[in-house]
Design a protein around this motif. Structure first.
Motif, short mmCIF file in Angstrom:
data_model
loop_
_atom_site.label_atom_id
_atom_site.label_comp_id
_atom_site.label_asym_id
_atom_site.label_seq_id
_atom_site.Cartn_x
_atom_site.Cartn_y
_atom_site.Cartn_z
N SER A 1 10.89 52.51 -51.96
CA SER A 1 10.57 51.57 -52.84
C SER A 1 10.15 50.25 -52.24
CB SER A 1 11.56 51.31 -53.86
OG SER A 1 11.80 52.35 -54.61
N ASP B 1 3.99 53.36 -59.78
CA ASP B 1 4.94 53.63 -61.08
C ASP B 1 6.19 54.44 -61.03
OD1 ASP B 1 3.78 56.10 -60.34
OD2 ASP B 1 2.55 56.24 -62.00
N TYR B 2 6.96 54.49 -62.01
CA TYR B 2 8.19 55.21 -62.22
C TYR B 2 8.11 56.69 -61.48
CZ TYR B 2 6.93 57.81 -66.19
OH TYR B 2 6.18 58.79 -67.11
N VAL C 1 8.51 57.19 -57.79
CA VAL C 1 9.91 56.88 -57.36
C VAL C 1 10.89 58.12 -57.81
CG1 VAL C 1 12.15 55.50 -57.39
CG2 VAL C 1 9.86 54.63 -57.17
N LEU C 2 10.83 58.47 -59.13
CA LEU C 2 11.58 59.60 -59.54
C LEU C 2 11.18 61.04 -59.00
CD1 LEU C 2 11.87 58.51 -63.31
CD2 LEU C 2 13.43 58.05 -61.42
#
Length: 131
Positions: free
Chosen positions: A83, A107-108, A111-112
């Motif tokens: 990140s 966006d999320y 990362v996830l």
């Protein structure tokens, strides 16, 4: 940790959900006006990977629990590093190629997805090394 784990049968369901959503994400490219389904497929893929990640192994002992904890720790640390570094890498590459030189985030999902894939791959590697 065992209180928050699902049964072993959920691992198979997780694989089916993740692989099915991945195939649908590829198939989506061939349809027009299908951008609206993209976040839904991202969410379904993450749910499938999470099911695989939190499902118990057939033989769940203290070693497996320790390996799982190590893999979660590594995934957490690498996700933080990712990140922090990824926007800088994007900025550097964009500057080198004279493209958009704005510092952009991500966006999320990125990362996830990165965190779940790193956790699963590192857990499988540790498990294979200890067999």
């Amino acid at each position: 940790m065992n209180k928050f784990q699902l049964g072993n049968q959920y691992k198979r369901i997780g694989y089916i959900v993740a692989i099915g959503s991945f195939i649908l994400m590829i198939a989506r490219k061939y349809f027009e006006d299908s951008e609206w389904i993209r976040p839904i497929l991202h969410g379904i893929l993450l749910i499938g990977l999470l099911l695989v990640s939190v499902s118990k192994e057939k033989i769940e002992d203290e070693l497996i629990d320790s390996l799982r904890s190590q893999s979660y720790r590594l995934a957490f640390i690498l996700a933080i590093v990712y990140s922090l570094v990824q926007p800088l890498v994007n900025f550097g590459v964009g500057t080198l190629l004279n493209q958009d030189d704005k510092l952009q985030g991500f966006d999320y999902f990125q990362v996830l997805f990165f965190m779940l894939i790193v956790q699963l791959m590192y857990f499988w590697k540790l498990k294979r090394m200890n067999n």
